[in-house]
Design an enzyme around this catalytic site. Structure first.
Site, PDB file in Angstrom:
ATOM      1  N   GLU A  79       0.850  -1.196   0.000  1.00  0.00           N
ATOM      2  CA  GLU A  79       0.000   0.000   0.000  1.00  0.00           C
ATOM      3  C   GLU A  79       0.883   1.243   0.000  1.00  0.00           C
ATOM      4  O   GLU A  79       0.450   2.326   0.342  1.00  0.00           O
ATOM      5  CB  GLU A  79      -0.994  -0.013   1.162  1.00  0.00           C
ATOM      6  CG  GLU A  79      -0.422  -0.317   2.521  1.00  0.00           C
ATOM      7  CD  GLU A  79      -1.493  -0.450   3.586  1.00  0.00           C
ATOM      8  OE1 GLU A  79      -2.303   0.472   3.724  1.00  0.00           O
ATOM      9  OE2 GLU A  79      -1.502  -1.474   4.288  1.00  0.00           O
ATOM     10  N   CYS A 111      -3.469  -3.896   4.466  1.00  0.00           N
ATOM     11  CA  CYS A 111      -2.453  -4.852   4.935  1.00  0.00           C
ATOM     12  C   CYS A 111      -2.778  -6.291   4.554  1.00  0.00           C
ATOM     13  O   CYS A 111      -1.986  -7.193   4.818  1.00  0.00           O
ATOM     14  CB  CYS A 111      -2.308  -4.750   6.450  1.00  0.00           C
ATOM     15  SG  CYS A 111      -1.937  -3.081   6.989  1.00  0.00           S
ATOM     16  N   HIS A 233      -2.073 -10.175  12.283  1.00  0.00           N
ATOM     17  CA  HIS A 233      -1.599  -8.925  11.674  1.00  0.00           C
ATOM     18  C   HIS A 233      -1.154  -8.008  12.808  1.00  0.00           C
ATOM     19  O   HIS A 233      -1.845  -7.887  13.826  1.00  0.00           O
ATOM     20  CB  HIS A 233      -2.715  -8.265  10.854  1.00  0.00           C
ATOM     21  CG  HIS A 233      -2.364  -6.863  10.482  1.00  0.00           C
ATOM     22  ND1 HIS A 233      -1.193  -6.557   9.820  1.00  0.00           N
ATOM     23  CD2 HIS A 233      -2.996  -5.675  10.720  1.00  0.00           C
ATOM     24  CE1 HIS A 233      -1.130  -5.248   9.644  1.00  0.00           C
ATOM     25  NE2 HIS A 233      -2.200  -4.692  10.188  1.00  0.00           N
TER      26      HIS A 233
HETATM   27  N1  COA Z   1       2.409   3.112  30.715  1.00  0.00           N
HETATM   28  C1  COA Z   1       1.894   1.957  30.231  1.00  0.00           C
HETATM   29  N2  COA Z   1       0.844   1.921  29.360  1.00  0.00           N
HETATM   30  C2  COA Z   1       0.323   3.096  28.960  1.00  0.00           C
HETATM   31  C3  COA Z   1       0.825   4.328  29.429  1.00  0.00           C
HETATM   32  C4  COA Z   1       1.915   4.301  30.344  1.00  0.00           C
HETATM   33  N3  COA Z   1       2.462   5.427  30.811  1.00  0.00           N
HETATM   34  N4  COA Z   1       0.108   5.327  28.862  1.00  0.00           N
HETATM   35  C5  COA Z   1      -0.832   4.740  28.061  1.00  0.00           C
HETATM   36  N5  COA Z   1      -0.699   3.401  28.131  1.00  0.00           N
HETATM   37  C6  COA Z   1      -1.465   2.374  27.406  1.00  0.00           C
HETATM   38  C7  COA Z   1      -2.952   2.683  27.315  1.00  0.00           C
HETATM   39  O1  COA Z   1      -3.659   2.265  28.476  1.00  0.00           O
HETATM   40  C8  COA Z   1      -3.343   1.884  26.072  1.00  0.00           C
HETATM   41  O2  COA Z   1      -3.444   0.525  26.401  1.00  0.00           O
HETATM   42  P1  COA Z   1      -4.885  -0.217  26.299  1.00  0.00           P
HETATM   43  O3  COA Z   1      -5.312  -0.105  24.867  1.00  0.00           O
HETATM   44  O4  COA Z   1      -4.609  -1.605  26.715  1.00  0.00           O
HETATM   45  O5  COA Z   1      -5.788   0.546  27.210  1.00  0.00           O
HETATM   46  C9  COA Z   1      -2.086   2.010  25.202  1.00  0.00           C
HETATM   47  O6  COA Z   1      -1.018   2.400  26.056  1.00  0.00           O
HETATM   48  C10 COA Z   1      -2.211   3.056  24.093  1.00  0.00           C
HETATM   49  O7  COA Z   1      -2.619   4.246  24.709  1.00  0.00           O
HETATM   50  P2  COA Z   1      -3.724   5.168  24.008  1.00  0.00           P
HETATM   51  O8  COA Z   1      -3.988   6.324  24.882  1.00  0.00           O
HETATM   52  O9  COA Z   1      -4.902   4.326  23.596  1.00  0.00           O
HETATM   53  O10 COA Z   1      -2.873   5.597  22.725  1.00  0.00           O
HETATM   54  P3  COA Z   1      -3.226   6.605  21.589  1.00  0.00           P
HETATM   55  O11 COA Z   1      -4.519   7.280  21.773  1.00  0.00           O
HETATM   56  O12 COA Z   1      -2.044   7.503  21.492  1.00  0.00           O
HETATM   57  O13 COA Z   1      -3.329   5.709  20.257  1.00  0.00           O
HETATM   58  C11 COA Z   1      -3.418   3.905  18.704  1.00  0.00           C
HETATM   59  C12 COA Z   1      -3.083   4.319  20.143  1.00  0.00           C
HETATM   60  C13 COA Z   1      -3.096   2.438  18.526  1.00  0.00           C
HETATM   61  C14 COA Z   1      -4.896   4.130  18.441  1.00  0.00           C
HETATM   62  C15 COA Z   1      -2.563   4.755  17.720  1.00  0.00           C
HETATM   63  O14 COA Z   1      -1.213   4.458  17.922  1.00  0.00           O
HETATM   64  C16 COA Z   1      -2.903   4.544  16.278  1.00  0.00           C
HETATM   65  O15 COA Z   1      -3.790   5.193  15.735  1.00  0.00           O
HETATM   66  N6  COA Z   1      -2.159   3.650  15.592  1.00  0.00           N
HETATM   67  C17 COA Z   1      -2.288   3.421  14.157  1.00  0.00           C
HETATM   68  C18 COA Z   1      -3.518   2.624  13.731  1.00  0.00           C
HETATM   69  C19 COA Z   1      -3.536   1.249  14.198  1.00  0.00           C
HETATM   70  O16 COA Z   1      -2.502   0.731  14.579  1.00  0.00           O
HETATM   71  N7  COA Z   1      -4.708   0.606  14.146  1.00  0.00           N
HETATM   72  C20 COA Z   1      -4.880  -0.749  14.639  1.00  0.00           C
HETATM   73  C21 COA Z   1      -5.726  -1.667  13.823  1.00  0.00           C
HETATM   74  S1  COA Z   1      -5.067  -2.007  12.203  1.00  0.00           S
END
Ligand code: COA
Length: 411
Positions: A79, A111, A233
């Site tokens: 992609e 993906c 994935h």
């Molecule tokens: N210590 C340990 N863990 C921590 C933390 C800390 N200080 N701060 C946050 N976390 C944890 C959160 O609790 C969360 O875990 P959980 O999902 O088990 O609750 C995790 O870290 C991620 O934190 P979050 O606040 O949800 O992160 P974010 O809002 O910055 O975004 C994604 C996370 C994955 C949504 C973002 O990285 C993203 O958009 N990624 C790309 C798209 C993607 O990967 N999609 C997935 C399907 S294909």
């Protein structure tokens, strides 16, 4: 025997950013990245590396010892395409010196296109057992500096030789599929970075897992416990952990504190060091399982879940074959990951911001550490690739001269 993978290899860029460095620059707690997302390092491609050079390098390694005259199809799942019309596979075809009778084309569905390609390739070699398919999958995941998805960025490619006489894994014919029109992740033609509704994407991923698993279960009659390992994935490794616990709950299995370590953890080790490789990430996980697991895995059944945003998903399975240890050098991935150059934050930004000219002017790209192929430059809107000496390890060069960023340029 069922058809499957005869040989396979993985390649990732020679540079990485430690997510502790990123955390320090984003004012984030490093534990959020290391523990919350389960990611430690992000592979970063230098200006002279793109999906073509990564895929060609993975394929060069996968083809070692293979009679290339038997390869009559080259499929490239990506992609991060470099052209809207010409398939990236054709550049790879030339760089590898494949036969002019080998057809070459590109596949797209986020993906999951690598899995669509795999399933097509299995059907092709079942029909013509004397021929083989070279399937390459590679991507550079870009979400944008400072974006929520930034710590999950990464890059890499996997190449697999699909054959009627596999040595690594033979895939079973039953599969569960799921398609739904959703906007969880997409990249319009005029953007270089993906748009993503990350939290929604996680929900859809889990829904697609449940639906495709159920379809697979009905088709195959197999239960969760009929599988020894699971590969998912991997947009980030915590996603696989969430997915596996979700699937275990759906199958009403009693809680088991060792389940993740036993059934999933070996498949996560490489991705934790590279970040998301989109089309390649499931197969990077399979290689991680095969290369890093202790003991002999021959005869073990692996359940595989492929998810492509937008969305299409597939659950399928394979049995690891006795010859897998001879078919893939078991320390190659680990050596590749250990032998990388760490970037300072400013170097990461310079690599990330590098753009090719979009006006057709000639532009030569400075030489960095790559595999055996590099993007030498562009001229007249054409990309020029060249073969290089991989043995010569080069020092980290000064930051590349950035061409001012423009919209709607090729990735
Ligand atoms: N210590 C340990 N863990 C921590 C933390 C800390 N200080 N701060 C946050 N976390 C944890 C959160 O609790 C969360 O875990 P959980 O999902 O088990 O609750 C995790 O870290 C991620 O934190 P979050 O606040 O949800 O992160 P974010 O809002 O910055 O975004 C994604 C996370 C994955 C949504 C973002 O990285 C993203 O958009 N990624 C790309 C798209 C993607 O990967 N999609 C997935 C399907 S294909």
């Amino acid at each position: 025997m069922n058809p499957g993978i005869e040989t396979m290899a993985f390649y990732t860029p020679r540079y990485y950013l430690d997510l502790r460095t990123l955390a320090a620059h984003r004012g984030a707690d490093p534990d959020k990245f290391y523990l919350g997302l389960g990611q430690e390092k992000m592979a970063v491609s230098p200006p002279d590396e793109d999906v073509v050079t990564m895929a060609a390098e993975a394929a060069r390694m996968a083809l070692e010892g293979v009679d290339v005259s038997s390869i009559d199809t080259l499929m490239f799942a990506t992609e991060t395409g470099v052209d809207q019309s010409k398939a990236a596979a054709i550049y790879v075809h030339r760089l590898l010196g494949l036969s002019t009778h080998c057809r070459s084309f590109e596949l797209k569905q986020a993906c999951c296109s690598s899995t669509a390609g795999l399933q097509m390739a299995l059907a092709l070699v079942a029909q013509r057992p004397h021929k083989k398919v070279l399937l390459v999958a590679g991507d550079i995941a870009r979400y944008g500096l400072g974006a929520a998805g930034e710590p999950t960025q990464g890059a890499g490619a996997v190449a697999m030789v699909i054959s009627a006489e596999p040595r690594v894994i033979a895939f079973e014919p039953e599969q569960g599929s799921y398609t739904e029109d959703v906007m969880d992740f997409w990249r319009p033609n005029y953007l270089e970075e993906a748009l993503v509704d990350g939290k929604y994407s996680i929900k859809v991923y889990l829904r697609a897992l449940a639906k495709s698993w159920e379809h697979y279960r009905q088709e195959s009659g197999r239960a969760f416990t009929d599988h020894d390992f699971f590969c998912y994935h991997l947009p980030f490794t915590r996603m696989a952990e969430k997915a596996h616990l979700h699937l275990a709950r759906l199958n009403q299995l009693p809680p088991d504190p060792d389940r993740l370590d036993r059934e999933v953890e070996p498949s996560l080790l490489y991705n934790r060091q590279t970040g998301n490789c989109y089309t390649a990430s499931l197969y990077e996980g399979l290689l991680s399982l095969l290369e890093t697991s202790e003991g002999n895995l021959a005869g073990k059944r692996v359940g595989l879940f492929s998810y492509g945003s937008g969305c299409m998903a597939s659950f399928f399975s394979g049995k690891i074959l006795p010859g897998y240890r001879d078919a893939i050098p078991l320390d190659r991935g680990r050596r590749l990951l250990e032998d990388r150059t760490e970037l300072r934050y400013e170097e990461y930004e310079n690599f990330y911001e590098h753009r090719l000219p979009t006006d057709g002017s000639a532009y030569a790209i400075a030489s960095h550490q790559t595999g055996a192929f590099r993007l030498a430059g562009v001229a007249d809107h054409k990309r020029n690739y060249e073969r290089v000496e991989v043995a010569a390890v080069k020092a980290v060069p000064p930051p590349p001269q950035a061409v001012p960023a423009k919209k709607a340029v090729v990735a």
